[in-house]
Design a protein around this motif. Structure first.
Motif, PDB file in Angstrom:
ATOM      1  N   GLU A  58       0.765  -1.235   0.453  1.00 56.25           N
ATOM      2  CA  GLU A  58      -0.375   0.179   0.155  1.00 56.25           C
ATOM      3  C   GLU A  58       0.516   1.185  -0.186  1.00 56.25           C
ATOM      4  O   GLU A  58       0.866   2.324  -0.500  1.00 56.25           O
ATOM      5  N   GLY A  59       2.030   1.207   0.681  1.00 54.69           N
ATOM      6  CA  GLY A  59       2.861   2.313   1.007  1.00 54.69           C
ATOM      7  C   GLY A  59       4.651   2.135   0.702  1.00 54.69           C
ATOM      8  O   GLY A  59       4.207   0.666   1.136  1.00 54.69           O
ATOM      9  N   VAL A  60       5.682   2.563   0.225  1.00 50.97           N
ATOM     10  CA  VAL A  60       6.922   1.935   0.138  1.00 50.97           C
ATOM     11  C   VAL A  60       7.870   2.054   1.161  1.00 50.97           C
ATOM     12  O   VAL A  60       8.716   2.051   1.861  1.00 50.97           O
ATOM     13  N   GLN A  61       6.767   3.334   2.376  1.00 47.41           N
ATOM     14  CA  GLN A  61       7.360   3.591   4.240  1.00 47.41           C
ATOM     15  C   GLN A  61       8.095   3.171   4.954  1.00 47.41           C
ATOM     16  O   GLN A  61       9.648   3.028   5.355  1.00 47.41           O
ATOM     17  N   ALA A  62       8.038   1.301   4.767  1.00 43.32           N
ATOM     18  CA  ALA A  62       8.565   0.547   5.122  1.00 43.32           C
ATOM     19  C   ALA A  62       9.878  -0.123   4.775  1.00 43.32           C
ATOM     20  O   ALA A  62      10.962  -0.411   5.156  1.00 43.32           O
ATOM     21  N   PHE A  63      10.243   0.514   3.075  1.00 39.23           N
ATOM     22  CA  PHE A  63      11.981  -0.393   2.937  1.00 39.23           C
ATOM     23  C   PHE A  63      12.508   1.072   2.587  1.00 39.23           C
ATOM     24  O   PHE A  63      12.160   2.129   2.535  1.00 39.23           O
ATOM     25  N   GLY A  64      13.784   0.489   3.061  1.00 42.33           N
ATOM     26  CA  GLY A  64      15.313   1.365   3.216  1.00 42.33           C
ATOM     27  C   GLY A  64      14.934   2.184   3.995  1.00 42.33           C
ATOM     28  O   GLY A  64      14.220   2.501   4.954  1.00 42.33           O
ATOM     29  N   ASP A  65      15.097   3.902   3.918  1.00 45.60           N
ATOM     30  CA  ASP A  65      14.709   4.774   4.712  1.00 45.60           C
ATOM     31  C   ASP A  65      13.447   5.674   4.051  1.00 45.60           C
ATOM     32  O   ASP A  65      13.801   6.268   4.738  1.00 45.60           O
ATOM     33  N   GLY A  66      12.801   4.551   3.491  1.00 43.66           N
ATOM     34  CA  GLY A  66      11.320   5.070   2.681  1.00 43.66           C
ATOM     35  C   GLY A  66      11.130   5.649   1.913  1.00 43.66           C
ATOM     36  O   GLY A  66      10.109   6.135   1.569  1.00 43.66           O
ATOM     37  N   ASN A  67      11.825   6.344   0.727  1.00 40.89           N
ATOM     38  CA  ASN A  67      11.883   6.514  -0.162  1.00 40.89           C
ATOM     39  C   ASN A  67      11.242   6.018  -1.661  1.00 40.89           C
ATOM     40  O   ASN A  67      11.432   6.686  -2.363  1.00 40.89           O
ATOM     41  N   GLY A  68      11.195   4.568  -0.976  1.00 45.35           N
ATOM     42  CA  GLY A  68      10.794   4.095  -2.799  1.00 45.35           C
ATOM     43  C   GLY A  68      12.047   3.435  -3.570  1.00 45.35           C
ATOM     44  O   GLY A  68      11.490   1.700  -4.263  1.00 45.35           O
ATOM     45  N   SER A  69      13.328   3.600  -3.081  1.00 46.07           N
ATOM     46  CA  SER A  69      14.134   2.773  -3.251  1.00 46.07           C
ATOM     47  C   SER A  69      15.633   3.642  -3.959  1.00 46.07           C
ATOM     48  O   SER A  69      15.865   3.911  -1.970  1.00 46.07           O
ATOM     49  N   TYR A  70      16.327   2.066  -3.918  1.00 45.20           N
ATOM     50  CA  TYR A  70      17.764   2.611  -3.285  1.00 45.20           C
ATOM     51  C   TYR A  70      18.241   3.564  -3.696  1.00 45.20           C
ATOM     52  O   TYR A  70      19.234   4.810  -2.506  1.00 45.20           O
ATOM     53  N   TRP A  71      17.625   4.152  -5.041  1.00 44.61           N
ATOM     54  CA  TRP A  71      18.960   5.245  -5.529  1.00 44.61           C
ATOM     55  C   TRP A  71      17.865   6.659  -5.291  1.00 44.61           C
ATOM     56  O   TRP A  71      18.462   7.565  -5.032  1.00 44.61           O
ATOM     57  N   ALA A  72      16.449   6.754  -4.520  1.00 50.56           N
ATOM     58  CA  ALA A  72      15.548   7.509  -4.381  1.00 50.56           C
ATOM     59  C   ALA A  72      16.092   7.865  -2.661  1.00 50.56           C
ATOM     60  O   ALA A  72      16.346   9.220  -2.541  1.00 50.56           O
ATOM     61  N   ASP A  73      16.542   6.841  -1.738  1.00 53.47           N
ATOM     62  CA  ASP A  73      16.954   6.967  -0.767  1.00 53.47           C
ATOM     63  C   ASP A  73      18.509   8.012  -0.518  1.00 53.47           C
ATOM     64  O   ASP A  73      18.764   8.599   0.828  1.00 53.47           O
ATOM     65  N   ARG A  74      19.013   7.562  -2.141  1.00 51.85           N
ATOM     66  CA  ARG A  74      20.183   8.900  -2.265  1.00 51.85           C
ATOM     67  C   ARG A  74      20.165  10.008  -2.551  1.00 51.85           C
ATOM     68  O   ARG A  74      21.205  10.835  -3.426  1.00 51.85           O
ATOM     69  N   GLY A  75      19.095  10.977  -2.836  1.00 49.02           N
ATOM     70  CA  GLY A  75      18.615  11.378  -3.624  1.00 49.02           C
ATOM     71  C   GLY A  75      17.981  11.895  -4.962  1.00 49.02           C
ATOM     72  O   GLY A  75      18.054  12.819  -5.507  1.00 49.02           O
ATOM     73  N   TYR A  76      17.824  10.972  -5.121  1.00 45.54           N
ATOM     74  CA  TYR A  76      17.686  10.393  -6.755  1.00 45.54           C
ATOM     75  C   TYR A  76      15.635  10.770  -6.936  1.00 45.54           C
ATOM     76  O   TYR A  76      15.578  10.223  -5.895  1.00 45.54           O
ATOM     77  N   GLU A  77      15.145  11.583  -8.230  1.00 40.52           N
ATOM     78  CA  GLU A  77      13.996  11.395  -7.931  1.00 40.52           C
ATOM     79  C   GLU A  77      13.507   9.716  -8.227  1.00 40.52           C
ATOM     80  O   GLU A  77      13.763   9.030  -8.546  1.00 40.52           O
ATOM     81  N   TRP A  78      12.853   9.249  -7.006  1.00 41.10           N
ATOM     82  CA  TRP A  78      11.821   7.995  -7.042  1.00 41.10           C
ATOM     83  C   TRP A  78      11.153   7.785  -8.601  1.00 41.10           C
ATOM     84  O   TRP A  78      11.066   6.528  -9.118  1.00 41.10           O
ATOM     85  N   TYR A  79      10.359   9.094  -9.604  1.00 35.79           N
ATOM     86  CA  TYR A  79       9.745   8.486 -10.734  1.00 35.79           C
ATOM     87  C   TYR A  79      10.924   9.131 -11.428  1.00 35.79           C
ATOM     88  O   TYR A  79      11.331  10.689 -11.894  1.00 35.79           O
ATOM     89  N   ALA A  80      11.788   8.729 -12.130  1.00 31.58           N
ATOM     90  CA  ALA A  80      12.815   8.789 -13.026  1.00 31.58           C
ATOM     91  C   ALA A  80      12.389   8.581 -14.739  1.00 31.58           C
ATOM     92  O   ALA A  80      13.351   8.083 -15.243  1.00 31.58           O
ATOM     93  N   GLY A  81      11.384   9.462 -14.609  1.00 27.35           N
ATOM     94  CA  GLY A  81      11.267   9.704 -16.577  1.00 27.35           C
ATOM     95  C   GLY A  81      12.069  11.198 -17.415  1.00 27.35           C
ATOM     96  O   GLY A  81      11.804  10.847 -18.492  1.00 27.35           O
ATOM     97  N   ILE A  82      13.262  11.768 -16.565  1.00 31.35           N
ATOM     98  CA  ILE A  82      13.971  12.707 -16.917  1.00 31.35           C
ATOM     99  C   ILE A  82      15.045  12.700 -16.314  1.00 31.35           C
ATOM    100  O   ILE A  82      16.027  12.807 -15.473  1.00 31.35           O
TER     101      ILE A  82
END
Lengths: 257, 262
Positions: free
Chosen positions: A233-257
């Motif tokens: 239902e939500g991604v908060q429980a994983f890693g640092d809670g941003n939904g992806s390894y790289w999103a946890d490190r400052g990159y966009e979760w939605y990487a369309g650009i």
């Protein structure tokens, strides 16, 4: 003449201000910095615009003649994890893809079972966030097929991809790669779980035995070495809670650009 | 010094938008160099050649004994650019720390700032376009037939550093400003969008228009330098034309004409 001298003095002063400004800016732009929140707001705008303009349009597909080189591997290219090495040495015969979480029918699928499902091949361009591109043919099972079999519950919103590779060994422990996409991308026809690359089995360097392809986003979204797909239902429980390894490190979760 | 009349030359819309996009372009350029550093080579076509060569520029570092040497390759020619490109402060990085935002290496932060100012720029340009269409400023940028006839003379005047202070822009000024507003900046936006895999699905024709994502990236880089070139000439012209009067007109709107002009 006075005007000119005054201007040059002002320009020199401005340049010095600029140099000390760099330090201020460096700090302000860092995660947790004063300006970070304002800058992040633009990400939300970018995301909504892409979703509005993109709809369910397909990523451009290319022809066999456009494949001029092997697919460049990036990130982890040979997981040193013991579990992975054991599975790989047995040709992934004991490997299973687990589909768990908010589903009516949890699954545990062998590679053979995935390959027996309706397949899709697509020749697409892989774009790395670093800036490079590489065209290759990917073959796999549409994620929507697997989800249909697992029957997501009504509260399902995101799909989290758990990977076998340890991407980081930090003081706080080992960090395994993970990614997530929302249901809308999950059921896009070009979103596939790929087991084939350029008409051959997916090599270890490119994510064997199974990796994700999300063709309208950048390469880091396309998680390799998959072992579990978790419907949530939500991604908060994983890693640092941003939904992806790289999103946890400052990159966009939605990487369309 | 003999003086002509003081006129109200630049409207508030022109002045405010000018300074906002000046700030935007500063950040866009320096974060752009940060982004470039993550993959410091430029290619022609849909993809980047790794097993074959379609690069027209690459910046790298090679180990030579104890030291690192910065090497920049343009076409087939190699240049030693140690200290500036490829290697600076003993560190292997394409553009040096003083030329990038942030100064430390962070692709994520560079992208974050880049896309933020890209939005501000696009918004500002839209405001400028609407305001300038309504208040008639757009017409100031288009050369008239008389301008075209006077072009050779304007070239000679500029070459002799004879700068006139007139109510209207000179023809070279019009061409330079129109080139930035209607060619360079639209090209930057379009090539930037062509690099987006998401926008490629929305508008695949952009890939055809530019000849592929990597060509679009290369054009994005080249037009950036064209804008830098414009900036350098822009600053020189301000110095030659009299920085006080020029800056006053773009800050307050008031501009002193040459004696006899009206």
């Amino acid at each position: 003449m006075m005007q000119r001298r005054g201007f040059l003095t002002a320009a020199a002063g401005g340049a010095m201000l600029g140099l000390s400004g760099c330090k201020v800016l460096d700090t302000a732009a860092k995660p947790g910095g004063a300006a970070r929140g304002i800058l992040m707001a633009a990400n939300g705008l970018t995301y909504r615009t892409q979703r509005l303009l993109g709809g369910d349009a397909l990523a451009p597909e290319f022809t066999a003649a456009d494949i001029r080189q092997g697919q460049k591997p990036n990130g982890t290219i040979n997981p040193s994890d013991t579990d992975y090495q054991t599975l790989a040495s047995a040709g992934f015969a004991d490997w299973r893809l687990n589909v768990i979480g908010a589903v009516e029918n949890p699954l545990s699928l062998t590679l053979g079972a995935l390959q027996a499902m309706p397949a899709r091949s697509q020749i697409t361009r892989h774009d790395c966030v670093e800036g490079w591109s590489c065209i290759a043919k990917w073959t796999g099972v549409p994620l929507s097929q697997v989800l249909d079999a697992a029957r997501p519950r009504a509260n399902a919103r995101y799909i989290v991809f758990h990977c076998m590779d340890t991407i980081e060994r930090s003081l706080s422990g080992l960090v395994k790669y993970y990614e997530s996409i929302d249901l809308r991308d999950a059921v896009h026809p070009q979103t596939i779980l790929a087991y084939g690359l350029n008409d051959a089995p997916l090599p270890v360097a490119n994510g064997a035995p199974l990796r994700l392809r999300v063709e309208r986003q950048l390469g880091y979204k396309m998680a390799k070495y998959l072992h579990t797909i978790e419907v949530v239902e939500g991604v908060q429980a994983f890693g640092d809670g941003n939904g992806s390894y790289w999103a946890d490190r400052g990159y966009e979760w939605y990487a369309g650009i | 010094m003999s003086k002509g009349p003081l006129i109200y030359r630049q409207r508030i819309w022109t002045r405010v938008t000018h300074w906002i996009w000046a700030v935007c372009l500063f950040f866009l350029m320096l974060t752009g160099l940060q982004i470039f550093n993550a993959f410091p080579s430029l290619h022609v076509g849909q993809e980047s050649g790794f097993d074959y060569d379609n690069a027209i520029l690459s910046i790298g570092a090679v180990q030579e004994g104890e030291s690192l040497r910065g090497v920049t390759r343009v076409g087939g020619v190699e240049f030693d650019t140690t200290g500036v490109l490829g290697v600076s402060n003993g560190e292997a990085r394409a553009f040096p720390a003083w030329a990038t935002i942030p100064s430390y290496t962070s692709l994520a932060t560079g992208r974050l700032i880049h896309f933020f100012f890209a939005w501000v720029l696009v918004g500002t340009l839209a405001v400028w376009l609407v305001a300038s269409a309504l208040n008639g400023h757009l017409r100031d940028l288009f050369p008239t037939m008389a301008d075209v006839r006077g072009l050779p003379r304007d070239v000679v005047d500029h070459a002799r550093l004879r700068i006139h202070h007139t109510r209207r822009y000179s023809v070279l000024q019009k061409l330079a400003y129109a080139g930035v507003m209607f060619v360079a900046l639209p090209l930057m936006i379009a090539t930037g969008l062509t690099m987006s895999p998401s926008f490629n699905a929305t508008a695949p024709w952009l890939l055809d228009a530019f000849g592929g994502r990597q060509t679009a990236r290369t054009i994005h880089f080249i037009v950036m330098w064209a804008l830098v070139g414009f900036f350098v000439v822009h600053m020189l012209m301000i110095l030659l034309a009299g920085p006080f009067n020029e800056l006053r007109s773009i800050i307050t709107g008031w501009y002193r004409l040459d004696k006899g002009e009206e």
